[in-house]
Design an enzyme around this catalytic site. Structure first.
Site, PDB file in Angstrom:
ATOM      1  N   GLU A 244       0.745  -1.203   0.185  1.00  0.00           N
ATOM      2  CA  GLU A 244       0.113  -0.170  -0.048  1.00  0.00           C
ATOM      3  C   GLU A 244       1.013   1.219  -0.116  1.00  0.00           C
ATOM      4  O   GLU A 244       2.007   1.287   0.594  1.00  0.00           O
ATOM      5  CB  GLU A 244      -0.947   0.205   1.227  1.00  0.00           C
ATOM      6  CG  GLU A 244      -1.885   1.182   1.375  1.00  0.00           C
ATOM      7  CD  GLU A 244      -2.652   1.052   2.528  1.00  0.00           C
ATOM      8  OE1 GLU A 244      -2.750  -0.130   3.189  1.00  0.00           O
ATOM      9  OE2 GLU A 244      -3.574   1.908   2.682  1.00  0.00           O
TER      10      GLU A 244
ATOM     11  N   ASN B 121      -6.580   1.480   3.125  1.00  0.00           N
ATOM     12  CA  ASN B 121      -7.402   2.932   3.216  1.00  0.00           C
ATOM     13  C   ASN B 121      -6.829   3.904   2.567  1.00  0.00           C
ATOM     14  O   ASN B 121      -7.716   4.565   1.944  1.00  0.00           O
ATOM     15  CB  ASN B 121      -7.137   3.199   4.669  1.00  0.00           C
ATOM     16  CG  ASN B 121      -7.552   2.133   5.731  1.00  0.00           C
ATOM     17  OD1 ASN B 121      -8.410   1.178   5.517  1.00  0.00           O
ATOM     18  ND2 ASN B 121      -6.887   2.426   6.934  1.00  0.00           N
TER      19      ASN B 121
ATOM     20  N   ASN C  96     -12.380  -0.789  -0.396  1.00  0.00           N
ATOM     21  CA  ASN C  96     -11.614  -1.285   0.510  1.00  0.00           C
ATOM     22  C   ASN C  96     -12.060  -1.163   1.823  1.00  0.00           C
ATOM     23  O   ASN C  96     -12.535   0.041   2.246  1.00  0.00           O
ATOM     24  CB  ASN C  96      -9.995  -1.081   0.577  1.00  0.00           C
ATOM     25  CG  ASN C  96      -9.316  -1.447   1.697  1.00  0.00           C
ATOM     26  OD1 ASN C  96      -8.872  -2.561   1.744  1.00  0.00           O
ATOM     27  ND2 ASN C  96      -9.179  -0.616   2.953  1.00  0.00           N
ATOM     28  N   GLU C  97     -12.691  -2.143   2.852  1.00  0.00           N
ATOM     29  CA  GLU C  97     -13.312  -2.042   3.932  1.00  0.00           C
ATOM     30  C   GLU C  97     -14.289  -0.891   3.904  1.00  0.00           C
ATOM     31  O   GLU C  97     -14.076   0.068   4.813  1.00  0.00           O
ATOM     32  CB  GLU C  97     -11.871  -1.654   5.056  1.00  0.00           C
ATOM     33  CG  GLU C  97     -11.082  -2.885   5.190  1.00  0.00           C
ATOM     34  CD  GLU C  97      -9.969  -2.721   6.318  1.00  0.00           C
ATOM     35  OE1 GLU C  97      -9.851  -1.828   6.864  1.00  0.00           O
ATOM     36  OE2 GLU C  97      -9.427  -3.624   6.653  1.00  0.00           O
TER      37      GLU C  97
ATOM     38  N   TYR D 254      -6.365  -8.834  11.448  1.00  0.00           N
ATOM     39  CA  TYR D 254      -5.080  -8.673  12.154  1.00  0.00           C
ATOM     40  C   TYR D 254      -5.059  -9.133  13.532  1.00  0.00           C
ATOM     41  O   TYR D 254      -6.070  -8.750  14.332  1.00  0.00           O
ATOM     42  CB  TYR D 254      -4.877  -7.232  12.074  1.00  0.00           C
ATOM     43  CG  TYR D 254      -4.660  -6.792  10.646  1.00  0.00           C
ATOM     44  CD1 TYR D 254      -3.326  -6.712  10.132  1.00  0.00           C
ATOM     45  CD2 TYR D 254      -5.617  -5.967   9.999  1.00  0.00           C
ATOM     46  CE1 TYR D 254      -3.225  -6.322   8.933  1.00  0.00           C
ATOM     47  CE2 TYR D 254      -5.345  -5.433   8.682  1.00  0.00           C
ATOM     48  CZ  TYR D 254      -4.065  -5.617   8.187  1.00  0.00           C
ATOM     49  OH  TYR D 254      -3.850  -5.027   6.985  1.00  0.00           O
TER      50      TYR D 254
ATOM     51  N   GLU E 171      -6.097  -9.418   3.326  1.00  0.00           N
ATOM     52  CA  GLU E 171      -5.223  -8.680   4.134  1.00  0.00           C
ATOM     53  C   GLU E 171      -5.166  -9.614   5.696  1.00  0.00           C
ATOM     54  O   GLU E 171      -6.211 -10.000   6.345  1.00  0.00           O
ATOM     55  CB  GLU E 171      -5.851  -7.449   4.814  1.00  0.00           C
ATOM     56  CG  GLU E 171      -5.653  -6.255   3.448  1.00  0.00           C
ATOM     57  CD  GLU E 171      -6.043  -4.762   4.225  1.00  0.00           C
ATOM     58  OE1 GLU E 171      -5.712  -4.658   5.369  1.00  0.00           O
ATOM     59  OE2 GLU E 171      -6.554  -4.112   3.318  1.00  0.00           O
TER      60      GLU E 171
ATOM     61  N   GLN F 282       1.529  -6.532   5.320  1.00  0.00           N
ATOM     62  CA  GLN F 282       2.063  -6.198   3.959  1.00  0.00           C
ATOM     63  C   GLN F 282       3.430  -6.834   3.685  1.00  0.00           C
ATOM     64  O   GLN F 282       3.807  -7.813   4.385  1.00  0.00           O
ATOM     65  CB  GLN F 282       1.929  -4.727   3.911  1.00  0.00           C
ATOM     66  CG  GLN F 282       0.624  -4.189   4.078  1.00  0.00           C
ATOM     67  CD  GLN F 282       0.420  -2.675   3.662  1.00  0.00           C
ATOM     68  OE1 GLN F 282       1.183  -2.126   3.069  1.00  0.00           O
ATOM     69  NE2 GLN F 282      -0.634  -2.148   4.111  1.00  0.00           N
TER      70      GLN F 282
END
Ligand code: AHR
Length: 499
Positions: free
Chosen positions: A26, A71, A171-172, A243, A291, A345
């Site tokens: 990212e 993000n 994304n999200e 996460y 992710e 990442q």
């Protein structure tokens, strides 16, 4: 202590999709700038690509790389990052409060992927831009020529289309932190419209719809149900993110994280079957776990409006690596629904690799990824594990061993991946394969140590790194594997010919 792991070549979950060994980079902190792209470094090539980072990443055998966020993508205009460098605008990045110079964009990313022999997985902005700009990016990347955007690509970088096959629809989008955050129904309508336009430009592409961000969100699964019920015929995957964190500093609890990962994947299996059922559909939609990682120590998310700030530079220890191994075990155990998974990442930002201008450090979480990517192939087998249990804090009684296995018919070999969650007990695991005998040469690798918090440093870069393990063959051709406490053992076993 002893355990048994029984495998049967006819009992498998599904083919292992090699795309579960993918990554994510990212525009965040020092992931792109000073990570993969660092023209000022003596270790970079003429394109500014870090050759040491490239070499280390190649050993992970990643298939796809998700980009540019995260993000970041939800307020990113891809048009800022193409064309002559001098004309590209410098922007204030909303997501990470950083300065984005736009000297690395779509074309540089695709070049980097080609250099790495990795396929690009591109995310589009469905936060502050919409379906039209998303479709124009497909036109820029995949349309052969003769249109505004395809001709721009031909002029900027390549007469051949970039041929990007895999696209994420935002994304999200359920997260209040996300630019353009909205309700499930609003997102579903946006994603459906974008998906139709994008596939209208290139019908060969595959699309990933945003799932809910995680089990801790109020939107968990219900968001996904709405999105899937709306977009079922338009998309190919639904995303999941996770996460893992040891915020309470309870290693026994943390090391049982695989229980929770399994639960999330079972939830998705149920949801996908439900929506398919109510739609009376023959189509299948799969999970893109795009992710996943451990992340809780470095929560610095504010770049103070600087370039390439040090953000999310998590230091990874042994227990983190063992949790990463459990993510991979769980993906293999759910090979029937998980077709894509991206380690989030790859460099500097919550990453297996850290850089400084003239060097690189490999972190503990690099090794489970490398071992699984090298040794898991073919089909995922359904292991039957009989072994000790222990108490994992408020998670209660859990199996000490977390196991997955694969069988590769091409080379008549099986691979077994065993995490021992115990902090104190070594385990000897007897592995038997449905009446088949192992050949004598058994390749065994271990990642272990005495201290769950041990980690590599610039001064001592090999504190956590793999060593050869111990395996013996029994009289009936079964394998006895040593699985040390706080350890991952990977064994590759060649099978004798079947009669
Ligand atoms: O990977 C870091 C961030 O975590 C990503 O930008 C976002 O998608 C997630 O919340």
């Amino acid at each position: 202590m002893k355990a048994s792991i029984r495998l049967d070549l006819d009992h498998h979950v599904g083919d292992i999709d090699r795309r579960i060994f993918s990554g994510f980079v990212e525009h965040l902190g020092r992931a792109v700038y000073e990570g993969i792209f660092d023209p000022a470094s003596p270790l970079s090539d003429a394109n500014g690509f870090r050759t040491d980072v490239g070499k280390a990443l190649r050993k992970l055998g990643m298939r796809f790389m998700r980009y540019p966020g995260g993000n970041f993508v939800s307020n990113y205009d891809w048009r800022d990052g193409v064309g002559p460098l001098a004309e590209r605008p410098v922007r204030a990045d909303f997501a990470w409060k950083s300065i984005e110079p736009n000297t690395f964009g779509v074309d540089e990313f695709v070049n980097w992927c080609r250099w790495m022999d990795i396929e690009p997985m591109m995310a589009v902005n469905l936060g502050t831009l919409g379906p039209r700009e998303a479709a124009e990016l497909v036109e820029y990347c995949n349309f052969p020529g003769g249109t505004h955007w395809s001709d721009a690509r031909r002029q900027n970088s390549s007469s051949n289309p970039h041929g990007i096959n895999l696209w994420c629809l935002g994304n999200e989008m359920d997260g209040p932190w996300q630019a353009g955050n909205c309700t499930a129904a609003e997102y579903a309508a946006r994603a459906q419209q974008a998906g139709r336009l994008m596939k209208g430009i290139d019908s060969s592409i595959e699309l990933v719809a945003c799932g809910s961000t995680g089990r801790y969100m109020d939107t968990y699964l219900e968001w996904d149900r709405v999105v899937l019920e709306t977009c079922w015929d338009d998309v190919d995957y639904i995303s999941a993110h996770r996460y893992s964190r040891n915020s309470q500093d309870d290693s026994a609890w943390f090391l049982a994280e695989g229980v929770e990962i399994d639960r999330v994947l079972s939830d998705y299996a149920g949801l996908l079957a439900y929506v398919r059922g109510v739609k009376r559909s023959d189509k299948k939609v799969y999970v893109s776990f795009d992710e996943w990682n451990v992340w809780y120590k470095d929560r610095m998310i504010d770049g103070a409006w600087s370039r390439a700030p040090h953000l999310l530079e998590e230091i990874y220890n042994l227990e983190d690596a063992l949790v990463c191994a459990q993510f991979l075990n769980s993906f293999l155990r759910h090979a029937d629904i998980v077709k894509i998974a991206c380690l989030a990442q790859i460099v500097n930002v919550i990453a297996p690799i850290l850089t400084k201008p003239d060097g690189m450090l490999i972190q503990s979480i690099y090794y489970p990824f490398q071992l699984f990517s090298q040794h898991a192939s073919g089909v995922s087998l359904r292991p039957i594990v009989d072994g000790p249990t222990h108490t994992a804090g408020v998670r209660g009684e859990v199996p000490m061993l977390d196991v997955s296995a694969s069988y590769d018919p091409q080379c008549e070999s099986i691979s077994v991946f065993v995490v021992n969650r115990s902090l104190t007990e070594d385990i000897e695991a007897q592995v038997s394969v449905g009446g088949l005998r192992a050949k004598p040469d058994i390749e065994t690798i271990m990642l272990t140590g005495d201290d769950p918090k041990a980690h590599n440093t610039w001064e001592r870069p090999d504190v956590i790194s793999p060593n050869s393990g111990t395996a013996t063959r029994g009289a009936n051709g079964q394998v006895f594997l040593k699985v040390p406490s706080l350890g991952l053992t990977v064994a590759r076993v060649q099978l004798e010919q079947r009669d």
